[in-house]
Design an enzyme around this catalytic site. Structure first.
Site, mmCIF file in Angstrom:
data_model
loop_
_atom_site.group_PDB
_atom_site.id
_atom_site.type_symbol
_atom_site.label_atom_id
_atom_site.label_comp_id
_atom_site.label_asym_id
_atom_site.label_seq_id
_atom_site.Cartn_x
_atom_site.Cartn_y
_atom_site.Cartn_z
ATOM 1 C CE LYS A 171 0.810 1.188 4.520
ATOM 2 N NZ LYS A 171 1.583 2.382 4.966
ATOM 3 C CG MET A 205 10.905 -6.646 5.861
ATOM 4 S SD MET A 205 11.793 -7.767 6.966
ATOM 5 C CE MET A 205 11.312 -7.100 8.568
ATOM 6 N N GLY A 253 7.387 1.392 4.959
ATOM 7 C CA GLY A 253 6.083 2.030 5.028
ATOM 8 C C GLY A 253 5.132 1.542 3.960
ATOM 9 N N GLY A 303 3.634 -1.497 4.137
ATOM 10 C CA GLY A 303 2.612 -2.329 4.761
ATOM 11 C C GLY A 303 2.763 -3.818 4.569
ATOM 12 C CG ASP A 354 -1.086 0.334 8.619
ATOM 13 O OD1 ASP A 354 -1.793 1.223 9.142
ATOM 14 O OD2 ASP A 354 0.048 0.550 8.167
#
Length: 282
Positions: free
Chosen positions: A14, A98, A101, A103, A139
């Site tokens: 995302k 990783m 940000g 997700g 999230d």
């Protein structure tokens, strides 16, 4: 399901197209306003149902201990809550970087919940799966529900949103940004004025974490500077991935060819519906 073959499911990345930090709860969680959009760049997760109740990670992200892996935690949570007698062997092809940000961990957990709900014949509602997912991370619910969304609260209060067609060039700097460090930083703005979907669609696409992240992570600052020379460069979530939006795929791919070697980069199409929903026929 053929017991001798893995059944593969997508776990998409995302982007946060904007991020406001508008307050803080008494428990320390930050109150946010953000826009989640999926892209057609994904981890792939394979499942092989077991009859003995064991839950095992066969392959995947060995940088994370199996007991801490959100995929395994999601499977064990669903098994415990449902009383399911079946188990599963889980394999992961990790494509989403990783600490970017994007997700990946939350998406992996959501795919495990949605897939095992189907493979174990539990018939839980999406609302119930999203509720379970929230216990794993803020999230996770948006990945369970699978719709691009305007989000508030800690990111769990979701309103589906339709977004213009777009392609994204995403750069991943060679660093791992700590979300906890960003949110604990004394310089982080925590009282930004609330905004609206209308303001966002009119161009209000700031990320309140950007000043903190670029001040502590020079590689992110460099990526923002480089991308900003030819496009509007933005940070996703707490970073460190940065991205630019384009109307046409060819524009994004042309700039991809010029990305400095120190950055991992990819081009992806924006999606208002997660491929996970298509996988279950929604």
């Amino acid at each position: 399901m053929n017991p001798n073959h893995d059944d593969w499911w997508p776990a998409p990345a995302k982007l946060n197209l904007m991020l406001r930090v508008v307050g803080r709860r008494p428990d320390g969680y930050h109150l946010l306003q953000t826009v989640f959009r999926f892209v057609d760049f994904a981890d792939q997760i394979g499942f092989r149902v077991r009859g003995d109740g064991l839950i095992r990670r066969i392959s995947g992200n060995y940088a994370v201990a199996e007991s801490e892996d959100l995929m395994i935690r999601a499977a064990r949570l669903l098994q415990r809550e449902s009383g399911a007698s079946l188990g599963v062997d889980i394999s992961l092809v990790k494509n989403i970087p990783m600490g970017g940000g994007l997700g990946g961990g939350s998406s992996d957990a959501a795919t495990v919940l949605v897939a095992l709900n189907r493979l174990w014949d539990l018939d839980y509602s999406m609302d119930r799966l999203a509720e379970l997912g929230l216990g794993l991370g803020a999230d996770v619910p948006v990945f369970v529900r699978g719709q691009a969304a305007w989000a508030e609260g800690i990111g769990e209060a979701l309103t589906p949103i339709d977004l213009p067609a777009a392609w994204y060039l995403v750069l991943m700097p060679p660093c791992h940004v700590s979300t906890a460090d960003v949110f604990n930083d004394p310089e982080l703005t925590r009282n930004a004025p609330r905004t609206t979907i209308r303001d966002f669609l009119a161009g209000g696409q700031e990320n309140d974490c950007l000043p903190v992240v670029t001040s502590h992570y020079p590689d992110v600052a460099e990526a923002i500077r480089w991308l900003g020379k030819t496009a509007v460069a933005r940070l996703t979530g707490t970073g460190g991935a940065v991205f630019a939006e384009f109307r046409h795929e060819a524009e994004a791919r042309q700039l991809l060819q010029q990305v400095p070697e120190k950055f991992t980069a990819f081009v992806a199409k924006g999606l208002d519906q997660s491929p996970l929903l298509a996988r279950i026929g929604l």
